[in-house]
Design a protein around this motif. Structure first.
Motif, PDB file in Angstrom:
ATOM      1  N   PRO A 129     -28.260 -44.984  34.309  1.00  0.00           N
ATOM      2  CA  PRO A 129     -29.245 -45.956  34.820  1.00  0.00           C
ATOM      3  C   PRO A 129     -29.980 -46.649  33.677  1.00  0.00           C
ATOM      4  CG  PRO A 129     -29.450 -43.831  35.936  1.00  0.00           C
ATOM      5  CD  PRO A 129     -28.561 -43.606  34.744  1.00  0.00           C
ATOM      6  N   TRP A 130     -30.003 -47.938  33.702  1.00  0.00           N
ATOM      7  CA  TRP A 130     -30.745 -48.703  32.697  1.00  0.00           C
ATOM      8  C   TRP A 130     -31.474 -49.891  33.310  1.00  0.00           C
ATOM      9  CZ3 TRP A 130     -29.774 -53.894  31.837  1.00  0.00           C
ATOM     10  CH2 TRP A 130     -28.592 -54.397  32.379  1.00  0.00           C
ATOM     11  N   TYR A 131     -30.908 -50.433  34.403  1.00  0.00           N
ATOM     12  CA  TYR A 131     -31.477 -51.647  35.004  1.00  0.00           C
ATOM     13  C   TYR A 131     -32.515 -51.250  36.052  1.00  0.00           C
ATOM     14  CZ  TYR A 131     -31.488 -56.448  36.818  1.00  0.00           C
ATOM     15  OH  TYR A 131     -31.850 -57.723  37.203  1.00  0.00           O
ATOM     16  N   THR A 132     -33.604 -50.687  35.569  1.00  0.00           N
ATOM     17  CA  THR A 132     -34.673 -50.237  36.453  1.00  0.00           C
ATOM     18  C   THR A 132     -35.449 -51.439  36.990  1.00  0.00           C
ATOM     19  OG1 THR A 132     -36.246 -50.098  34.630  1.00  0.00           O
ATOM     20  CG2 THR A 132     -34.914 -48.130  35.104  1.00  0.00           C
ATOM     21  N   PRO A 133     -36.196 -51.274  38.080  1.00  0.00           N
ATOM     22  CA  PRO A 133     -37.022 -52.402  38.576  1.00  0.00           C
ATOM     23  C   PRO A 133     -37.969 -52.932  37.510  1.00  0.00           C
ATOM     24  CG  PRO A 133     -36.894 -50.688  40.241  1.00  0.00           C
ATOM     25  CD  PRO A 133     -36.237 -50.127  39.008  1.00  0.00           C
ATOM     26  N   ARG A 168     -28.127 -56.757  42.312  1.00  0.00           N
ATOM     27  CA  ARG A 168     -28.634 -55.615  41.544  1.00  0.00           C
ATOM     28  C   ARG A 168     -27.563 -54.542  41.416  1.00  0.00           C
ATOM     29  NH1 ARG A 168     -29.480 -50.920  42.807  1.00  0.00           N
ATOM     30  NH2 ARG A 168     -29.309 -51.399  45.030  1.00  0.00           N
ATOM     31  N   ALA A 169     -26.833 -54.293  42.521  1.00  0.00           N
ATOM     32  CA  ALA A 169     -25.798 -53.258  42.503  1.00  0.00           C
ATOM     33  C   ALA A 169     -24.721 -53.570  41.474  1.00  0.00           C
ATOM     34  CB  ALA A 169     -25.179 -53.124  43.895  1.00  0.00           C
ATOM     35  N   VAL A 170     -24.437 -54.857  41.246  1.00  0.00           N
ATOM     36  CA  VAL A 170     -23.456 -55.234  40.225  1.00  0.00           C
ATOM     37  C   VAL A 170     -24.035 -55.049  38.826  1.00  0.00           C
ATOM     38  CG1 VAL A 170     -22.075 -57.122  39.276  1.00  0.00           C
ATOM     39  CG2 VAL A 170     -22.297 -56.872  41.753  1.00  0.00           C
ATOM     40  N   VAL A 171     -25.204 -55.632  38.593  1.00  0.00           N
ATOM     41  CA  VAL A 171     -25.755 -55.662  37.229  1.00  0.00           C
ATOM     42  C   VAL A 171     -26.076 -54.260  36.729  1.00  0.00           C
ATOM     43  CG1 VAL A 171     -27.646 -56.533  35.797  1.00  0.00           C
ATOM     44  CG2 VAL A 171     -26.613 -57.997  37.542  1.00  0.00           C
ATOM     45  N   GLU A 172     -26.568 -53.390  37.597  1.00  0.00           N
ATOM     46  CA  GLU A 172     -26.932 -52.060  37.120  1.00  0.00           C
ATOM     47  C   GLU A 172     -25.718 -51.245  36.693  1.00  0.00           C
ATOM     48  OE1 GLU A 172     -28.985 -49.939  40.142  1.00  0.00           O
ATOM     49  OE2 GLU A 172     -27.226 -49.612  41.399  1.00  0.00           O
ATOM     50  N   ARG A 173     -24.513 -51.681  37.088  1.00  0.00           N
ATOM     51  CA  ARG A 173     -23.307 -50.954  36.698  1.00  0.00           C
ATOM     52  C   ARG A 173     -22.608 -51.581  35.503  1.00  0.00           C
ATOM     53  NH1 ARG A 173     -24.543 -49.785  41.732  1.00  0.00           N
ATOM     54  NH2 ARG A 173     -24.227 -47.612  42.348  1.00  0.00           N
ATOM     55  N   LEU A 174     -23.174 -52.643  34.967  1.00  0.00           N
ATOM     56  CA  LEU A 174     -22.720 -53.149  33.681  1.00  0.00           C
ATOM     57  C   LEU A 174     -23.354 -52.285  32.588  1.00  0.00           C
ATOM     58  CD1 LEU A 174     -23.223 -56.989  34.311  1.00  0.00           C
ATOM     59  CD2 LEU A 174     -21.223 -55.575  34.853  1.00  0.00           C
ATOM     60  N   THR A 175     -22.920 -52.505  31.374  1.00  0.00           N
ATOM     61  CA  THR A 175     -23.487 -51.761  30.248  1.00  0.00           C
ATOM     62  C   THR A 175     -24.814 -52.381  29.828  1.00  0.00           C
ATOM     63  OG1 THR A 175     -21.268 -51.208  29.495  1.00  0.00           O
ATOM     64  CG2 THR A 175     -23.046 -50.989  27.893  1.00  0.00           C
ATOM     65  N   ASP A 176     -25.753 -51.569  29.454  1.00  0.00           N
ATOM     66  CA  ASP A 176     -27.037 -52.048  28.944  1.00  0.00           C
ATOM     67  C   ASP A 176     -26.772 -52.972  27.747  1.00  0.00           C
ATOM     68  OD1 ASP A 176     -29.532 -52.460  27.870  1.00  0.00           O
ATOM     69  OD2 ASP A 176     -30.082 -50.341  27.782  1.00  0.00           O
ATOM     70  N   ALA A 199     -22.452 -67.714  45.462  1.00  0.00           N
ATOM     71  CA  ALA A 199     -23.878 -67.379  45.499  1.00  0.00           C
ATOM     72  C   ALA A 199     -24.116 -66.029  44.859  1.00  0.00           C
ATOM     73  CB  ALA A 199     -24.379 -67.393  46.945  1.00  0.00           C
ATOM     74  N   ASN A 200     -23.205 -65.089  45.090  1.00  0.00           N
ATOM     75  CA  ASN A 200     -23.370 -63.766  44.519  1.00  0.00           C
ATOM     76  C   ASN A 200     -23.200 -63.803  43.013  1.00  0.00           C
ATOM     77  OD1 ASN A 200     -22.197 -60.945  43.642  1.00  0.00           O
ATOM     78  ND2 ASN A 200     -23.318 -60.594  45.542  1.00  0.00           N
ATOM     79  N   PHE A 201     -22.137 -64.440  42.517  1.00  0.00           N
ATOM     80  CA  PHE A 201     -21.964 -64.375  41.071  1.00  0.00           C
ATOM     81  C   PHE A 201     -22.952 -65.279  40.335  1.00  0.00           C
ATOM     82  CE2 PHE A 201     -18.133 -67.332  41.609  1.00  0.00           C
ATOM     83  CZ  PHE A 201     -18.609 -68.398  40.853  1.00  0.00           C
ATOM     84  N   THR A 202     -23.506 -66.293  40.999  1.00  0.00           N
ATOM     85  CA  THR A 202     -24.599 -67.044  40.386  1.00  0.00           C
ATOM     86  C   THR A 202     -25.807 -66.132  40.203  1.00  0.00           C
ATOM     87  OG1 THR A 202     -23.846 -69.109  41.423  1.00  0.00           O
ATOM     88  CG2 THR A 202     -26.107 -69.053  40.608  1.00  0.00           C
ATOM     89  N   GLY A 203     -26.099 -65.329  41.224  1.00  0.00           N
ATOM     90  CA  GLY A 203     -27.200 -64.371  41.117  1.00  0.00           C
ATOM     91  C   GLY A 203     -26.945 -63.316  40.067  1.00  0.00           C
ATOM     92  N   VAL A 204     -25.702 -62.841  39.982  1.00  0.00           N
ATOM     93  CA  VAL A 204     -25.350 -61.846  38.966  1.00  0.00           C
ATOM     94  C   VAL A 204     -25.544 -62.434  37.566  1.00  0.00           C
ATOM     95  CG1 VAL A 204     -23.408 -60.588  37.939  1.00  0.00           C
ATOM     96  CG2 VAL A 204     -23.810 -60.472  40.401  1.00  0.00           C
ATOM     97  N   ILE A 205     -25.133 -63.680  37.370  1.00  0.00           N
ATOM     98  CA  ILE A 205     -25.309 -64.308  36.055  1.00  0.00           C
ATOM     99  C   ILE A 205     -26.792 -64.458  35.748  1.00  0.00           C
ATOM    100  CG2 ILE A 205     -24.937 -66.411  34.715  1.00  0.00           C
ATOM    101  CD1 ILE A 205     -22.319 -66.806  36.307  1.00  0.00           C
ATOM    102  N   ALA A 206     -27.571 -64.892  36.733  1.00  0.00           N
ATOM    103  CA  ALA A 206     -29.014 -65.066  36.505  1.00  0.00           C
ATOM    104  C   ALA A 206     -29.658 -63.750  36.101  1.00  0.00           C
ATOM    105  CB  ALA A 206     -29.668 -65.620  37.775  1.00  0.00           C
ATOM    106  N   ARG A 207     -29.370 -62.691  36.827  1.00  0.00           N
ATOM    107  CA  ARG A 207     -29.933 -61.378  36.490  1.00  0.00           C
ATOM    108  C   ARG A 207     -29.433 -60.901  35.122  1.00  0.00           C
ATOM    109  NH1 ARG A 207     -32.194 -57.753  40.009  1.00  0.00           N
ATOM    110  NH2 ARG A 207     -32.365 -58.225  42.234  1.00  0.00           N
ATOM    111  N   SER A 208     -28.156 -61.134  34.849  1.00  0.00           N
ATOM    112  CA  SER A 208     -27.553 -60.618  33.616  1.00  0.00           C
ATOM    113  C   SER A 208     -28.129 -61.294  32.381  1.00  0.00           C
ATOM    114  CB  SER A 208     -26.032 -60.808  33.645  1.00  0.00           C
ATOM    115  OG  SER A 208     -25.459 -60.068  34.705  1.00  0.00           O
ATOM    116  N   ILE A 209     -28.294 -62.609  32.430  1.00  0.00           N
ATOM    117  CA  ILE A 209     -28.833 -63.270  31.241  1.00  0.00           C
ATOM    118  C   ILE A 209     -30.321 -62.943  31.077  1.00  0.00           C
ATOM    119  CG2 ILE A 209     -27.094 -65.092  31.214  1.00  0.00           C
ATOM    120  CD1 ILE A 209     -29.091 -66.974  32.446  1.00  0.00           C
ATOM    121  N   ASP A 210     -31.032 -62.750  32.191  1.00  0.00           N
ATOM    122  CA  ASP A 210     -32.413 -62.270  32.062  1.00  0.00           C
ATOM    123  C   ASP A 210     -32.447 -60.914  31.359  1.00  0.00           C
ATOM    124  OD1 ASP A 210     -33.590 -64.459  33.248  1.00  0.00           O
ATOM    125  OD2 ASP A 210     -33.877 -63.524  35.213  1.00  0.00           O
ATOM    126  N   ALA A 211     -31.448 -60.080  31.677  1.00  0.00           N
ATOM    127  CA  ALA A 211     -31.409 -58.726  31.099  1.00  0.00           C
ATOM    128  C   ALA A 211     -30.953 -58.724  29.652  1.00  0.00           C
ATOM    129  CB  ALA A 211     -30.478 -57.839  31.929  1.00  0.00           C
TER     130      ALA A 211
END
Length: 991
Positions: A129-133, A168-176, A199-211
């Motif tokens: 776990p790394w992508y905590t709230p 969130r379920a996608v991004v939290e399973r990527l590597t920190d 829509a899903n992968f746009t959200g995944v990209i948005a979360r991922s680049i924020d991270a």
């Protein structure tokens, strides 16, 4: 400061509560004391405000909808609760933490109802776990902007909450991305055909680049048209105006030359960040591709990937550097030349690549990306890769911090990728199945799956088929003209609704799809035929209007009254007639109502002028083949005329272009589909039934993923390595995927506590049938001569869903398993996974004691009886095998299945030792005669004795819910894996 103290206080409190609800009054009083002293914060005032919200535009309701839906949907809440997402129990737990009383709970439930929708299903390996709230919120910039954009597009808060959880379920399973060690995660997200995976992968990209991910490569389509659509979508919803303009001034024409979109009619809809993100303590997004330009090379040379570092002594992935560096985004075609150029350029800057957290999104990942070379032709057992697969593999090798996420609606090719090939795209870390989105028309909107109603009882109100599906032929011949008439009528109805207050944006495009063949010559012939029919239809004549009026009266008026009574509909055809003329003009604009879509080059699609994003209005009949079955979204599709067969299940599903969003015109959608189409020179198929069968396979796959997704003692009971055996194939002529995409997998055991087991593939050889029936003899002889009512098995105060008579007996578990273990099957080992499970249920655990056997009787008018292997007189059932294959359709009827399931459920709930107790299974027994009519059944009976060579002893088993052990494991199997050279089959799931 706002002049609405209540809204201000509630906004501040709720924003401060993310991600967990807490005592509302405590925090509200703190805010009120600072900003609005003396504000009445009583529940009565809150209640009164909610009751009067409509007059104020519902801002407070909208605010609470955002947070309640978010807390409702949390799959892994960061606050203590054992409640399931999207349930009344979860909502009650939220209210408890907020400290709300009964009256306030009641009005909030009315204003923001619990959305009882299932969330995404996650099959995954354990991860760190790394992508905590807290981590997600700390640097959130592009994700909140995307959320707000979705709200501006009128997406519901429930839909946004589901997307929040799924991404969130996608991004939290990527590597920190801040992790020092190298690790590549690979995953697969399974959506639905035309369901908005973007829509899903746009959200995944948005979360991922924020991270912290700083290089994003999106592999999108095989044509410029498809790539440009994805580029625009990301630019509009993620990148935003300021990143596109950089420092250009819109008022200075010279400074915006060459910048895409500034003259696009959708430009006002592009996300606005209120200034350059880098000037707001965030980071910019640099585009390395544009709408009109695929990847041509690093436009600024090597500097394009020279990331800014605050501390040059530290690596890029160090937080000191990472969160101030701009993100680079490329949207590229799956094209050999384009990807070769990208790989070549990356090789020139190899030094920095090991520091860049990168994300590769592969849209339609089962197209072109999968390696389809024949393993038998590999040299020295080393994979020989297809062009695109090899280039993706090179990208992953060049970018050691890259994460790979594939997206598809048809996952079977991906799950059959060799899990032992570390350089391939097998989703070794996670597989996430998305739920069907709100407003989506999918499988269940065109098929009456498991409907208990007879055909005579079905109407457009209670039957999806009656509402939306029409055969392409009738007693008077082909119905293509009728389909074209329906297209004109639905166009007129859309124009009528737009004139009567319905949002006209979904009616911008209005299309009909005609899909008969893959041959281009056929397309030309069909196009000429349709044009001829169009010009002879007489849509401006009295005869034409009479024909349209009859079609409206007998079809569209009836369906719309049943399914769209809340939408404006004409009271008579005379009201619709002016709109028919306008629809005809729009469809025939340019003098041609037809567009042939069968090219495979960018130049071909450029000349079509069929870019739904750039073209103001497309009202046309599209004729085509393969290019209309994959990736190409047909906007405004309302009428489909379809008769093309395919031998791969995923191909067949991808041709279901009629699936999708149909806001404001769901009731108008019509599917004309072939019912007896040629498969070979000697056989035909019912395409509608074939679609239903393939759709059932897909639904079963998703259901099993959900069934096995739960953790056991905190550990996953299924990982992506174990998914392949869940793919089923019931149609011999339709494989799940192409043969060169599939690996063998042997399922050892399927556990089905409380769920039906119904084999479909019985022997066809008469001698095998006779041997099987004789093996059933000891059990058949136990049936009494006198029939009973099924209600006799139910306890006091209970009744079966539908009563029927049957012969009823009881046998010990060991006796039934002995018979089942002796049976022969059309395919060797076909029943073995179920038998392995059933055989374990007796032993020391004594999970199943006995079985109640039910042999249903037909009604007197249809009953044909015979003694089977010296049994009492049994009612013979008639079933037919599916065309061209040994599998029957459904064995047990809906009412029989419902009664058996009710017995099992009741036994588990009561725990009482009734006729069916908690350790008693239920078996429906059917002596079947294969045939098309009653005469076939009678021919199998002589002097009240059944001809055993013509009897198929079929059955449906319902093990009790107690039929599982303490491990609660649902399946066990073996699968091929190239990591174990020389061992064709290895165990992957343990004992």
């Amino acid at each position: 400061m706002t002049t609405d103290p209540i809204l201000h206080i509630h906004t501040q409190v709720l924003n401060g509560m993310q991600p967990s609800p807490r005592k509302f009054r405590t925090f509200a009083e703190l805010i009120a004391d600072e900003d609005f002293p003396g504000t009445d914060l009583s529940e009565e005032t809150f209640h009164t405000r909610l009751a009067n919200e409509e007059a104020l535009g519902d801002p407070l309701t909208a605010l609470w909808a955002r947070f309640l839906n978010a807390w409702d949907a949390q799959d892994t809440p960061q606050w203590p609760t054992e409640t399931d997402p999207r349930t009344p129990g979860r909502r009650a737990a939220i209210y408890d933490r907020l400290g709300f009383g009964p009256a306030l709970r009641e009005i909030l439930d009315a204003a923001v109802p619990v959305v009882h929708a299932a969330g995404a299903t996650v099959i995954a390996k354990e991860h760190i776990p790394w992508y905590t709230p807290e981590r997600a919120m700390a640097r959130a910039y592009y994700w909140p902007a995307y959320e707000q954009h979705l709200r501006q597009k009128k997406r519901s808060e429930a839909t946004i909450a589901d997307l929040r959880e799924a991404t969130r379920a996608v991004v939290e399973r990527l590597t920190d991305p801040e992790q020092e060690g190298l690790r590549q995660a690979k995953g697969l997200v399974v959506g639905h055909v035309q369901s908005g995976k973007t829509a899903n992968f746009t959200g995944v990209i948005a979360r991922s680049i924020d991270a912290g991910y700083r290089l994003v490569i999106v592999l999108s389509g095989t044509l410029n048209l498809l790539r440009a659509q994805t580029q625009k979508r990301l630019d509009m919803e993620l990148v935003g105006q300021e990143n596109i303009l950089r420092d250009a001034d819109l008022s200075d024409l010279d400074s915006v030359i060459g910048i895409d979109y500034v003259h696009d009619e959708d430009w006002p809809k592009f996300v606005q960040h209120g200034g350059r993100p880098s000037a707001q303590q965030s980071f910019d997004i640099d585009r390395l591709t544009t709408r009109d330009k695929d990847y041509k090379g690093l436009g600024e040379g090597i500097r394009a990937l020279e990331f800014e570092k605050r501390d040059r002594a530290k690596r890029l992935y160090d937080p000191v550097n990472l969160h101030h560096a701009a993100a680079r985004v490329l949207v590229v075609k799956k094209n050999k030349a384009v990807l070769t150029k990208l790989v070549k350029d990356l090789k020139q800057i190899r030094g920095i690549l090991g520091e860049i957290p990168a994300l590769i999104i592969d849209d339609e990942s089962d197209q072109a990306s999968v390696n389809t070379t024949d393993p038998k032709k590999w040299r020295n057992n080393a994979p020989t890769r297809t062009a695109i697969n090899g280039l993706i593999s090179q990208l992953l090798k060049l970018l050691p911090r890259a994460q790979y996420v594939g997206y598809t609606a048809t996952p079977f090719a991906n799950v059959f990728v060799d899990p032992g090939d570390a350089e391939d795209i097998f989703p070794s870390d996670f597989l996430i199945s998305l739920e069907s989105p709100d407003g989506y028309m999918g499988v269940r909107d065109f098929h009456d799956l498991d409907s208990p109603l007879s055909d005579s009882e079905r109407t457009p109100e209670n039957s999806q088929e009656k509402a939306h599906v029409r055969s392409i032929t009738s007693k008077t011949g082909d119905r293509l003209q009728e389909a074209i008439d329906s297209f004109v009528l639905t166009g007129a109805l859309k124009l009528f609704r737009a004139d009567h207050g319905v949002d006209a944006d979904p009616f911008r495009h209005h299309t009909m799809l005609v899909h008969e063949s893959v041959r281009t010559d056929d397309h030309d012939d069909l196009s000429r035929r349709i044009k001829s029919m169009w010009h002879q239809a007489g849509y401006a004549s009295a005869e034409g209007h009479l024909r349209l009026a009859a079609r409206w009266e007998t079809d569209f008026r009836v369906v719309s009254e049943a399914r769209a009574a809340d939408l404006p509909n004409p009271g008579s055809y005379d009201e619709l007639r002016p709109y028919v003329s306008r629809a005809r003009q729009l469809i025939n604009s340019g003098g041609n109502p037809v567009v042939v879509v069968n090219g495979n080059t960018d130049r071909y699609f450029d000349q079509l002028d069929l870019d739904f994003d750039r073209t103001p209005r497309v009202w046309k009949i599209l004729v085509g083949g393969t290019k209309l079955s994959r990736g190409f979204t047909v906007e405004g599709l309302t009428v489909t005329y379809y008769r093309r067969t395919a031998r791969q299940g995923d191909t067949l599903m991808q041709m279901g272009r009629w699936f999708g969003y149909r806001p404001g015109y769901r009731d108008l959608v019509r599917l004309y589909i072939g019912r007896e189409e040629p498969l070979t020179k000697t056989s035909t198929v019912d395409l509608y039934e074939a679609f239903e069968a393939v759709c059932r396979d897909e639904e079963l796959f998703r259901q099993q993923l959900k069934q096995y997704s739960g953790l056991i003692d905190g550990k996953p009971q299924l990982t992506p390595n174990d998914v392949a055996p869940l793919v089923s194939q019931h149609l011999p002529w339709v494989r799940p995927s192409a043969r060169n995409k599939m690996f063998n997998a042997e399922l050892v055991e399927i556990r089905s506590p409380g769920k039906p087991i119904e084999p479909a593939v019985y022997p066809q050889d008469p001698d095998m049938l006779a041997r099987n029936t004789n093996r059933w003899a000891p059990i058949l002889k136990a049936f009494p001569a006198q029939a009973s009512q099924i209600a006799s098995l139910f306890g006091a105060g209970m009744a079966p869903p539908r009563p029927f008579s049957a012969l009823i007996s009881r046998v010990k578990h060991a006796e039934l398993v002995a018979v089942l273990g002796s049976l022969e099957w059309e395919y060797k080992g076909y029943f073995a996974p179920h038998l392995h499970y059933l055989a374990q249920l007796d032993g020391s655990l004594a999970l199943v004691n006995d079985w109640v056997l039910i042999a249903p009787q037909l009604t007197d008018a249809y009953r044909i009886e015979a003694s089977v292997a010296e049994s009492a007189q049994l009612s013979l059932a008639r079933r037919t095998r599916q065309l061209g294959k040994p599998a029957f359709g459904r064995i047990a009827t809906v009412e029989h299945r419902q009664a058996a399931q009710a017995l099992i459920d009741a036994a588990a709930a009561s725990g009482e030792d009734a006729a069916v107790g908690p350790q008693t299974g239920v078996a429906l027994i059917y002596p079947i005669v294969e045939g098309a009519n009653a005469e076939d059944v009678r021919s199998a009976v002589t002097n009240s004795q059944a001809d055993l060579r013509k009897i198929v002893m079929a059955f449906t088993l319902f093990p009790p819910l107690a039929a599982t052990d303490s491990s609660r494991r649902m399946l066990r199997f073996r699968a091929k894996d190239s990591r174990h050279d020389g061992q064709a089959i290895v165990s992957t799931s343990g004992a």
